[in-house]
Design a protein around this motif. Sequence first.
Motif, short mmCIF file in Angstrom:
data_model
loop_
_atom_site.label_atom_id
_atom_site.label_comp_id
_atom_site.label_asym_id
_atom_site.label_seq_id
_atom_site.Cartn_x
_atom_site.Cartn_y
_atom_site.Cartn_z
N ARG A 1 -3.59 3.80 -6.65
CA ARG A 1 -4.09 2.93 -5.58
C ARG A 1 -5.62 2.97 -5.50
NH1 ARG A 1 -1.44 4.70 -0.13
NH2 ARG A 1 -2.12 6.73 -0.94
N SER A 2 -6.20 1.79 -5.29
CA SER A 2 -7.66 1.74 -5.16
C SER A 2 -8.10 2.26 -3.79
CB SER A 2 -8.16 0.30 -5.35
OG SER A 2 -7.52 -0.57 -4.42
N GLU A 3 -7.26 2.07 -2.79
CA GLU A 3 -7.53 2.58 -1.46
C GLU A 3 -6.40 3.50 -1.03
OE1 GLU A 3 -8.29 -0.39 1.42
OE2 GLU A 3 -9.79 -1.45 0.22
N THR A 4 -6.73 4.68 -0.61
CA THR A 4 -5.70 5.65 -0.20
C THR A 4 -5.37 5.48 1.27
OG1 THR A 4 -7.42 7.28 0.23
CG2 THR A 4 -6.36 7.33 -1.95
N ASN A 5 -4.84 4.30 1.57
CA ASN A 5 -4.46 4.00 2.95
C ASN A 5 -3.11 3.27 2.94
OD1 ASN A 5 -4.70 3.82 5.75
ND2 ASN A 5 -5.63 1.78 5.62
N PRO B 1 -2.87 7.39 3.80
CA PRO B 1 -3.16 8.55 2.95
C PRO B 1 -1.92 9.36 2.66
CG PRO B 1 -3.72 9.02 5.23
CD PRO B 1 -3.30 7.58 5.19
N SER C 1 0.82 -1.21 0.00
CA SER C 1 0.00 0.00 0.00
C SER C 1 0.86 1.26 0.00
CB SER C 1 -0.92 -0.01 1.22
OG SER C 1 -0.18 0.11 2.42
#
Length: 671
Positions: free
Chosen positions: A426-430, A432, A393
């Motif tokens: 990224r599909s998830e901004t974690n 951030p 991530s």
Amino acid sequence: MPFGHTRLDVRRPPQSSYLCCSTTTVAVFVALCLVAVWMASSMLVTPAEFPPFQSKVRPLRPHDSPPATGSLTSADQGDGITTHDDPPPATQQLPPVTDSMDGENQQQELFTTERGPWSTKAEQSNKDAKEQTLTSSSPLSFRWALCNVDAGADYIPCLDNVAAIKKLRSTKHYEHRERHCPEKSPTCLVPLPEGYRNPIRWPKSRDQIWYNNVPHTKLVEYKGHQNWVKVSGEYLTFPGGGTQFKHGALRYIDFIQEAKKDVAWGKRSRVVLDVGCGVASFGGYLFDRDVITMSFAPKDEHEAQVQFALERGIPAISAVMGTKRLPFPSRVFDVVHCARCRVPWHIEGGKLLLELDRLLRPGGYFVWSATPVYQKLPEDVEIWQAMSALTSSMCWKMVNKVKDRVNRVGIAIYRKPTDNSCYEARSETNPPLCGEYDDPDAAWNISLGACMHKLPVDPTVRGSQWPELWPLRLEKPPYWLRGSEAGVYGKPAPEDFQADYEHWKRVVSNSYMNGLGIDWSTVRNVMDMKAVYAGFAAALRDLKVWVMNVVPIDSPDTLPIIYERGLFGLYHDWCESFSTYPRTYDLVHANHLFSKVKKRCELLPVIVEVDRVLRPQGRLIVRDNIETTSEVENILKSLHWEVRMSYFQEKEGLLLVQKTTWRPNETEAKL
């Protein structure tokens, strides 16, 4: 015309009156020649890096030893540092200089005050400095006493503040290992360990040190089977092993290189951060590959691990990954290394690993050697899965995972991205991305955050390109220093950088190497208390020394430049104690520092701090205005330090002093 006021230590045993007279004449002549060399090569070009500080100049008190005096030519007319209310132009031309060595006329360029659009770490960290009323004591008023603290001879004021630590609400995040400085800086002296001796010289010190200098055996009991450290008679010996490299650090270092050729020790990778360093054998043996390592570990139950490292002649500081950012700028380390460093990288949103992301250069490598990499126990598998998810991530790419069959350990090597494309995809901004106003270079007293900073895309911005290969990066101005912007001394930044380097090469070559009487074979650990561009450290490159370059938090923020040229250092507030053990440096250099510190806090505790970190027989070089230099000298004389040279010309002074083994008989009252 009279040249100035100079004193040299020229003690001789008693001889016949004829010989004594002749020897004295020769000594005075030699002394004057040395001073002439000094002034022609260095004093005339010393940077006066601060805005003018007006002070009443008072005469220096006579030394105990006879001075070497005389008249020199007008060729050597002082430092040329101005302290008028109205600062002069950025550069001035001095009259032709007659060098006493070769008689040739020379012209030296004069640095003046700090200029340019440079922010300070205090500004970036939004830390307000408290103005304090300054006091000055006469030498007769000093009454010294030994510190009465539980830490004894190992006292680090900001890490051993027991009263503050007891008041902490939580120690879950290692808050008790972080800095908690006393409200009033101590002025007591740290005692010497019983039986203390002058340290063993490098490189022999890498393998053994005097037991009495660091008389601790807990690590021998805990880690002796891993070849960290052993007791052998009056010595502590270091076989060169570690938890992850029982068969020697050098073999492990080469194993990393084989696992990823692009690491290229001593060429592409020059500056390394070693997290949880133990006794710092990893960094100690990286010197063999022309790599310097900033090693750190907390002052914890692994008794004196950083003290062992420094006594061995290996760079290290006492620090912990807790709740605060480490005192380094962003994007400066070529490689970050962790070998069983006991840091829970994967917890709480990955805050601690994200701090490494802040420090690692775009395109740099994180080398992780720990049981989750190569063991299959349930806990290890769980941690590996969490780390895999976190690094993915963060857009870190695992470029190799390999097992060392000899040491029976494994390493995983990750590479930080060089652009923002992965972040944006990224599909998830974690985790951030950090906010626009989160300055990645703010590093003094700043809390950790669970976010990543975007990478620079402008090719003229620091971090958008890898530095030049070592050693070219040492001498070449960084690509991101713009000629359209003024440097610290007022010239266009690239010229400023180069002029500073040339200046310190002259000072070191013509003065420090020969003119001060320093036996450089006894010098290993060096600190520059106000490094600016680290020209002093760069000029020492060919010696077997390393330099801790300190950029004060209220000085121009030049620390990224220092790292860019393949050197290292940290931010510090000299109104507080430094995060190192007592007796860890052989030479401390203070160029126009103390006069600035006096504006923010009392000078006396700062000098006591220098006494704490400097080894007996270690040396301090001070270059500053005459009032400050005289004040420093008087304090140090009351501490029984030996004055090897003091020079005062007009409003500028230079001082070389050597610490002795003297300690007071009294002990302060227990608080």
